[in-house]
Design an enzyme around this catalytic site. Structure first.
Site, PDB file in Angstrom:
ATOM      1  N   ARG A 199       1.030  -1.316   0.545  1.00 20.68           N
ATOM      2  CA  ARG A 199       0.000   0.142   0.010  1.00 20.68           C
ATOM      3  C   ARG A 199       0.945   1.031   0.367  1.00 20.68           C
ATOM      4  NH1 ARG A 199      -3.578  -0.924   4.599  1.00 20.68           N
ATOM      5  NH2 ARG A 199      -4.453  -1.629   3.487  1.00 20.68           N
ATOM      6  N   CYS A 246     -15.144  -3.461   0.042  1.00 20.47           N
ATOM      7  CA  CYS A 246     -13.476  -3.786   0.555  1.00 20.47           C
ATOM      8  C   CYS A 246     -12.989  -4.569  -0.599  1.00 20.47           C
ATOM      9  CB  CYS A 246     -13.378  -4.132   1.820  1.00 20.47           C
ATOM     10  SG  CYS A 246     -14.426  -5.721   2.445  1.00 20.47           S
ATOM     11  N   CYS A 303     -13.468  -1.185   6.681  1.00 20.68           N
ATOM     12  CA  CYS A 303     -12.525  -0.787   6.003  1.00 20.68           C
ATOM     13  C   CYS A 303     -13.077   0.263   4.144  1.00 20.68           C
ATOM     14  CB  CYS A 303     -11.456  -1.853   4.468  1.00 20.68           C
ATOM     15  SG  CYS A 303     -10.603  -2.678   5.620  1.00 20.68           S
ATOM     16  N   ARG A 330      -2.109   6.286   9.522  1.00 20.53           N
ATOM     17  CA  ARG A 330      -2.156   6.494   7.757  1.00 20.53           C
ATOM     18  C   ARG A 330      -2.216   7.324   6.656  1.00 20.53           C
ATOM     19  NH1 ARG A 330      -4.135   0.601   8.216  1.00 20.53           N
ATOM     20  NH2 ARG A 330      -2.913  -0.379  10.551  1.00 20.53           N
ATOM     21  N   CYS A 370      -7.893 -11.012   1.783  1.00 23.76           N
ATOM     22  CA  CYS A 370      -7.870 -11.045   2.529  1.00 23.76           C
ATOM     23  C   CYS A 370      -7.927 -11.472   3.774  1.00 23.76           C
ATOM     24  CB  CYS A 370      -9.013  -9.611   3.659  1.00 23.76           C
ATOM     25  SG  CYS A 370      -9.047  -9.176   5.203  1.00 23.76           S
TER      26      CYS A 370
END
Length: 565
Positions: free
Chosen positions: A74, A428, A477, A143, A434
């Protein structure tokens, strides 16, 4: 009084030599595609998650093979702004090291999926070659900072974006571990003992999220974040920000000690005080957050356990000044705008819908190829939105037709005919990568939208704005608890149905029915759409209607009455 023992992750962080651990040795180990357990925790701080392909998990188990380990990477991009040359490098990395796709996230960042351990360092070095890094994109730190999309829309947007970028840089960890491990920087005498004045030796108890909003558009869902800044514009200038704190959407099924929460409005600060108040909030959470139970370690729980008055006094003490009274503000919409929009400087900006945030080449819609072609001729910038969409920003008037033609030729003009439901739906990643996913989300979204659009058309509601969120698990998310309609994964093919958030991000939804399959979900929504079509007031949103007639339970609004215009 017995002091609770720290969680295992706290022990790992404290003993990690400022996030180094044994990552070098784990990366060099040829016997596995994974990392040592402790290093799998630490690599998050470097912007990556260890995952496996769950579609292959059972077959590999039968073959007595280890899981199909891979990494998600990411990026850290405050406000989601990149140059065309950077886009081309991202596209090349996706092809060389990932699964051939790029994914736009709800945090204005890119994700690469399917990266093997042997390619991890090369991928990160390729990113850094165009001045993009992944530092603090994951882990127990601040973040990626969200900012109202497109800093070139107005002077105010540009000022807010610049301040958010400054804050992001200010809150970076000071450790050089990232540079040493991935970029071959030589260790120094201080390696492993660097001072972390903001985070301390064990960093934060849990992740921390910040967003900047510019009313009347709440495209960042500002109340969903640990810390928020709502711009106040007076006489055409940025006067300061209303500060919010305590938002967070993650929860756990069956655990009433965990819950989604919207942020509270604390007060007002001048632009010059934003860095100080943010550091005070983070330091308070660092020192008082729960380090024993990670499910209870977000700022929202710290505030609820100690009280909002205590929290405000503590951050004012640390900042060295008092917050001014909050100023009135108003949000009338969220989501993104699509098509061509003219900025104050005369340049044009093209908002593109990227369904599910996934940029891939598919039959009839080679999105990745199209954006690569646009990047080769575009002289402005690209901006990722907080809603998995993309803006081709800063297009000169004489270049509009050229960019438009490329978008149309590659299926990037879906916004022209898409329903409001389809334009604003979020999902998401969920399965297959995931590890927390209990049900499908991104892969389920296209078929679900087709079926919901058919129901809406039956009731004459095809053009009605609706906010749909689909999540493979309850961790939030895709910001599901702010959806007028939300599906929260419970098991394969089964979801909790949540209803009743508003259209501006000021009210949470509530559980309507538990553990339904898609057929039952569609039946429930069909009945709701029928009543909405027959009984709604003029201009009344779907979520507001459901609350008014008692179908959905009202949840507390996060904006105090005295602050509503």
């Amino acid at each position: 009084m017995t002091v609770p023992s720290p969680s295992p992750v706290e022990t790992i962080k404290a003993a990690s030599r400022r996030l180094r651990g044994t990552l070098r040795a784990s990366l060099a180990d040829p016997t596995t595609g994974a990392l040592a357990d402790a290093d799998a925790q630490l690599v998050k701080f470097h912007g990556s998650y260890l995952q496996d392909d769950r579609d292959l998990r059972e077959e590999r188990r039968r073959q007595k093979l280890e899981p199909a380990w891979q990494f998600m990477i990411r990026t850290r991009l405050p406000g989601g702004v990149i140059a065309p040359r950077q886009w081309l490098q991202l596209d090349a990395i996706a092809g060389a090291y990932g699964d051939g796709t790029l994914r736009l996230t709800t945090r204005q960042a890119f994700q690469f999926h399917g990266v093997r351990k042997r390619d991890l360092r090369a991928a990160l070095r390729a990113l850094n070659a165009v001045r993009i890094d992944t530092i603090a994109a994951c882990g127990d730190v601040n973040r990626n900072v969200l900012v109202a999309a497109n800093p070139w829309q107005s002077r105010t947007h540009a000022a807010v974006h610049a301040l958010a970028a400054r804050l992001s840089a200010h809150l970076l960890p000071r450790t050089r571990a990232y540079h040493e491990i991935w970029l071959d920087e030589a260790e120094s005498a201080h390696s492993g003992t660097e001072d972390e004045p903001i985070y301390g030796a064990a960093y934060l108890p849990r992740k921390f999220k910040i967003a900047f909003a510019v009313p009347p558009h709440n495209d960042v869902d500002v109340f969903a974040h640990d810390l928020g800044f709502i711009a106040a514009i007076e006489d055409g200038r940025l006067a300061g920000f209303n500060v919010t704190a305590g938002g967070g959407l993650g929860t756990s099924h069956g655990d009433p000690a965990t819950y989604p929460r919207l942020a509270d409005v604390l007060g007002f600060v001048a632009p010059d005080d934003v860095l100080a108040i943010a550091e005070a909030v983070i330091a308070t959470q660092r020192d008082f957050g729960n380090r024993s139970e990670r499910k209870r370690a977000r700022l929202k729980y710290t505030i609820d356990e100690r009280g909002l008055a205590w929290f405000r006094a503590e951050i004012e003490r640390r900042a060295g000044f008092a917050l001014a009274p909050a100023r009135p503000f108003h949000f009338d919409r969220r989501g993104d705008r699509f098509g061509w929009i003219e900025g104050e400087d005369g340049r044009w900006h093209l908002g593109l819908r990227i369904e599910g945030g996934r940029i891939a080449d598919r039959a009839g819609a080679p999105l990745r190829k199209g954006l690569r072609e646009i990047a080769r001729v575009h002289r402005g910038e690209f901006v990722l939105t907080p809603n998995q969409n993309l803006i081709v920003a800063g297009v000169a008037p004489v270049e509009r037709a050229w960019i438009e033609a490329l978008a149309v030729a590659h299926g990037l003009d879906a916004h022209r005919t898409a329903t409001p439901l389809r334009l604003h739906a979020l999902a998401c990643v969920a399965l297959p990568t995931c590890p927390l996913a209990m049900a499908e989300a991104e892969r389920q979204l296209p078929a679900l939208l087709d079926r919901l659009e058919a129901l809406l058309a039956r009731h004459g509601l095809r053009d009605q704005p609706l906010y749909l969120r689909v999540s493979g698990c309850p961790n939030g998310c895709s910001r599901p608890y702010l959806g007028e309609i939300a599906l929260i994964g419970k098991a394969p093919g089964r979801y909790h149905l949540m209803l009743g958030a508003d259209g501006a991000g000021r009210r949470l939804n509530a559980l309507h029915r538990e553990n339904l399959d898609e057929t039952a979900i569609l039946a429930e929504l069909d009945a709701c759409f029928a009543r909405y079509a027959a009984e709604r007031d003029a201009g009344e949103g779907f979520g507001d209607f459901l609350v008014r007639v008692g179908i959905a339970r009202a949840t507390p609004a996060c904006i105090p009455l005295e602050l509503r215009p």
